[in-house]
Write a protein that holds these residues in place. Structure first.
Motif, PDB file in Angstrom:
ATOM      1  N   CYS A 162       0.851  -1.191   0.000  1.00 21.61           N
ATOM      2  CA  CYS A 162       0.000   0.000   0.000  1.00 21.61           C
ATOM      3  C   CYS A 162       0.886   1.240   0.000  1.00 21.61           C
ATOM      4  N   ARG A 163       0.583   2.176  -0.864  1.00 19.74           N
ATOM      5  CA  ARG A 163       1.403   3.387  -0.972  1.00 19.74           C
ATOM      6  C   ARG A 163       1.211   4.302   0.230  1.00 19.74           C
ATOM      7  N   ARG A 164       0.178   4.038   1.035  1.00 19.60           N
ATOM      8  CA  ARG A 164      -0.082   4.895   2.188  1.00 19.60           C
ATOM      9  C   ARG A 164       0.498   4.307   3.460  1.00 19.60           C
ATOM     10  N   CYS A 165       0.324   2.980   3.647  1.00 19.79           N
ATOM     11  CA  CYS A 165       0.716   2.407   4.941  1.00 19.79           C
ATOM     12  C   CYS A 165       1.655   1.211   4.815  1.00 19.79           C
ATOM     13  N   GLY A 166       1.912   0.756   3.599  1.00 15.49           N
ATOM     14  CA  GLY A 166       2.816  -0.381   3.438  1.00 15.49           C
ATOM     15  C   GLY A 166       2.143  -1.732   3.553  1.00 15.49           C
ATOM     16  N   GLY A 167       0.839  -1.749   3.876  1.00 13.39           N
ATOM     17  CA  GLY A 167       0.101  -3.017   3.953  1.00 13.39           C
ATOM     18  C   GLY A 167       0.056  -3.711   2.595  1.00 13.39           C
ATOM     19  N   ARG A 168      -0.392  -4.962   2.593  1.00  8.44           N
ATOM     20  CA  ARG A 168      -0.407  -5.746   1.345  1.00  8.44           C
ATOM     21  C   ARG A 168      -1.778  -5.624   0.682  1.00  8.44           C
ATOM     22  N   ILE A 169      -1.817  -5.082  -0.519  1.00  9.84           N
ATOM     23  CA  ILE A 169      -3.089  -4.853  -1.221  1.00  9.84           C
ATOM     24  C   ILE A 169      -3.751  -6.186  -1.574  1.00  9.84           C
ATOM     25  N   GLN A 170      -5.040  -6.260  -1.291  1.00  7.10           N
ATOM     26  CA  GLN A 170      -5.819  -7.459  -1.637  1.00  7.10           C
ATOM     27  C   GLN A 170      -6.610  -7.194  -2.905  1.00  7.10           C
ATOM     28  N   GLY A 171      -6.803  -8.237  -3.678  1.00 10.04           N
ATOM     29  CA  GLY A 171      -7.633  -8.121  -4.871  1.00 10.04           C
ATOM     30  C   GLY A 171      -8.599  -9.291  -4.940  1.00 10.04           C
ATOM     31  N   GLU A 172      -9.879  -8.991  -5.006  1.00 13.60           N
ATOM     32  CA  GLU A 172     -10.896 -10.039  -5.134  1.00 13.60           C
ATOM     33  C   GLU A 172     -12.022  -9.508  -6.005  1.00 13.60           C
ATOM     34  N   VAL A 173     -12.857 -10.436  -6.463  1.00 14.55           N
ATOM     35  CA  VAL A 173     -13.976 -10.029  -7.303  1.00 14.55           C
ATOM     36  C   VAL A 173     -15.213  -9.819  -6.443  1.00 14.55           C
ATOM     37  N   ARG A 174     -15.886  -8.699  -6.667  1.00 14.26           N
ATOM     38  CA  ARG A 174     -17.150  -8.401  -5.979  1.00 14.26           C
ATOM     39  C   ARG A 174     -18.201  -8.087  -7.035  1.00 14.26           C
ATOM     40  N   ALA A 175     -19.295  -8.835  -7.019  1.00 14.86           N
ATOM     41  CA  ALA A 175     -20.363  -8.636  -8.005  1.00 14.86           C
ATOM     42  C   ALA A 175     -19.791  -8.607  -9.422  1.00 14.86           C
ATOM     43  N   GLY A 176     -18.834  -9.489  -9.672  1.00 19.15           N
ATOM     44  CA  GLY A 176     -18.297  -9.623 -11.020  1.00 19.15           C
ATOM     45  C   GLY A 176     -17.245  -8.604 -11.407  1.00 19.15           C
ATOM     46  N   ARG A 177     -16.882  -7.704 -10.486  1.00 17.31           N
ATOM     47  CA  ARG A 177     -15.912  -6.661 -10.827  1.00 17.31           C
ATOM     48  C   ARG A 177     -14.693  -6.759  -9.919  1.00 17.31           C
ATOM     49  N   SER A 178     -13.513  -6.557 -10.496  1.00 16.21           N
ATOM     50  CA  SER A 178     -12.268  -6.590  -9.733  1.00 16.21           C
ATOM     51  C   SER A 178     -12.283  -5.498  -8.671  1.00 16.21           C
ATOM     52  N   THR A 179     -11.948  -5.901  -7.452  1.00 14.91           N
ATOM     53  CA  THR A 179     -11.978  -4.970  -6.322  1.00 14.91           C
ATOM     54  C   THR A 179     -10.655  -5.068  -5.567  1.00 14.91           C
ATOM     55  N   PHE A 180     -10.105  -3.941  -5.190  1.00 15.38           N
ATOM     56  CA  PHE A 180      -8.807  -3.916  -4.512  1.00 15.38           C
ATOM     57  C   PHE A 180      -8.906  -3.024  -3.279  1.00 15.38           C
ATOM     58  N   TRP A 181      -8.212  -3.421  -2.217  1.00 14.14           N
ATOM     59  CA  TRP A 181      -8.186  -2.592  -1.019  1.00 14.14           C
ATOM     60  C   TRP A 181      -6.993  -2.984  -0.151  1.00 14.14           C
ATOM     61  N   CYS A 182      -6.689  -2.101   0.800  1.00  9.67           N
ATOM     62  CA  CYS A 182      -5.620  -2.377   1.756  1.00  9.67           C
ATOM     63  C   CYS A 182      -6.271  -2.768   3.079  1.00  9.67           C
ATOM     64  N   PRO A 183      -6.100  -4.013   3.548  1.00  6.80           N
ATOM     65  CA  PRO A 183      -6.758  -4.450   4.780  1.00  6.80           C
ATOM     66  C   PRO A 183      -6.276  -3.662   6.000  1.00  6.80           C
ATOM     67  N   ASP A 184      -5.102  -3.049   5.916  1.00  6.23           N
ATOM     68  CA  ASP A 184      -4.561  -2.338   7.075  1.00  6.23           C
ATOM     69  C   ASP A 184      -5.144  -0.937   7.238  1.00  6.23           C
ATOM     70  N   CYS A 185      -5.245  -0.179   6.148  1.00  4.99           N
ATOM     71  CA  CYS A 185      -5.770   1.188   6.302  1.00  4.99           C
ATOM     72  C   CYS A 185      -7.196   1.327   5.778  1.00  4.99           C
ATOM     73  N   GLN A 186      -7.791   0.219   5.314  1.00  2.00           N
ATOM     74  CA  GLN A 186      -9.219   0.193   5.009  1.00  2.00           C
ATOM     75  C   GLN A 186      -9.831  -1.009   5.755  1.00  2.00           C
ATOM     76  N   PRO A 187      -9.782  -0.959   7.088  1.00  2.00           N
ATOM     77  CA  PRO A 187     -10.206  -2.145   7.856  1.00  2.00           C
ATOM     78  C   PRO A 187     -11.701  -2.401   7.754  1.00  2.00           C
ATOM     79  N   GLN A 188     -12.050  -3.669   7.845  1.00  2.00           N
ATOM     80  CA  GLN A 188     -13.465  -4.063   7.872  1.00  2.00           C
ATOM     81  C   GLN A 188     -14.089  -3.572   9.169  1.00  2.00           C
ATOM     82  N   ARG A 189     -15.217  -2.890   9.091  1.00  2.00           N
ATOM     83  CA  ARG A 189     -15.892  -2.416  10.311  1.00  2.00           C
ATOM     84  C   ARG A 189     -16.658  -3.546  10.960  1.00  2.00           C
ATOM     85  N   ALA A 190     -16.675  -3.557  12.288  1.00  2.00           N
ATOM     86  CA  ALA A 190     -17.361  -4.630  13.002  1.00  2.00           C
ATOM     87  C   ALA A 190     -18.867  -4.446  12.855  1.00  2.00           C
TER      88      ALA A 190
END
Ligand SMILES: [Zn+2]
Length: 274
Positions: free
Chosen positions: A246-274
């Motif tokens: 990740c260019r912001r925090c150094g975390g490892r970018i994840q890539g998965e498909v959501r509703a048929g479209r490629s989706t990318f995010w950083c699990p460290d600085c875009q954490p899943q909300r409880a």
């Protein structure tokens, strides 16, 4: 696939032709002339209706979401770029040209579309505005929404990444810029809209505006050319960067498909909300 910034760049390319009179219409491949934006069928009378543009003066083209509108006196055109469509001003007919319009100063604008998912729709000028807006929410670039306005438009248990692509909620958000805006706003793409608080909506509203203006800058610098022309430089922060830091925090970018479209995010600085 062209997203809102590319469509807006196409509109801006056409603006200098406003005020000029059409002297000829060319139809090297009429299969892209359709009776409506929503159909793939050919327009039997389309060629004739396009020819009616001859003698008319072009107005300033308009845009809503990813749709373009252009009026010429009583006549008008709608255009959708599909996967590979674009307008090109050129003297000679470019490869994959579908429609060409020559103006009184000698310039010719061509609708070029190698993969033919785009289209040009001849319509009465009076119908252009309504056809552009039909079924669309506010334009994500020209009508920026506040956090509170976004929250009101996205009352749904669906994931924010998927819902952001609903054109009836917000017109013009495409897959890449949705991914990038969520990264800018520190929001996990799977967050349910109903779980976002006011602060998160404010951050997303700002991120969408920032991202689309950044996209316009990229297009102006030809930085998104790789999307259609196979150039390898990736100009995006997270899109297409699975496994990279990740260019912001150094975390490892994840890539998965959501509703048929490629989706990318950083699990460290875009954490899943409880
Ligand atoms: Zn990060």
């Amino acid at each position: 696939m062209p997203e809102l910034p590319e469509v807006e760049a196409n509109r801006r390319l056409l603006i200098p032709l406003a005020g000029h009179r059409v002297t000829a219409v060319h139809l090297p491949d009429p299969t892209s002339v359709r009776p409506a934006l929503s159909t793939k069928s050919k327009d039997a009378g389309g060629a004739e209706r396009l020819t009616a543009l001859v003698g008319q003066v072009a107005d300033v083209p308009t845009r809503k979401g990813k749709r373009l509108g252009w009026t010429f006196g009583p006549h008008g055109l709608l255009a959708h770029l599909g996967m590979t469509g674009r307008f090109v001003v050129a003297d000679a007919e470019p490869r994959w040209a579908k429609v060409g319009i020559t103006f009184d100063d000698g310039r010719t604008v061509w609708f070029v579309d190698p993969r033919r998912f785009g289209c040009v729709v001849p319509v009465d000028a009076a119908k252009v505005s309504a056809a552009l807006s039909q079924g669309l929410g506010p334009d994500a670039l020209d009508d920026p929404q506040s956090g509170a306005q976004l929250a009101a438009r996205f009352v749904t248990p669906r994931a924010i990444k998927v819902a952001l692509l609903d054109q009836d909620r917000l017109a013009g958000m495409g897959n890449i810029h949705a991914v990038e805006a969520l990264w800018r706003a520190h929001l996990h793409p799977d967050t349910r809209c109903v779980d976002l608080d006011a602060k998160a909506w404010d951050a997303l509203a700002a991120a969408i505006t920032t991202q689309l203006h950044h996209g316009l800058d990229l297009v102006a610098a030809d930085g998104i050319a790789y999307l259609s022309d196979g150039v390898i430089t990736n100009p995006f922060e997270v899109y297409g960067r699975a496994g990279e830091a990740c260019r912001r925090c150094g975390g490892r970018i994840q890539g998965e498909v959501r509703a048929g479209r490629s989706t990318f995010w950083c699990p460290d600085c875009q954490p899943q909300r409880a």
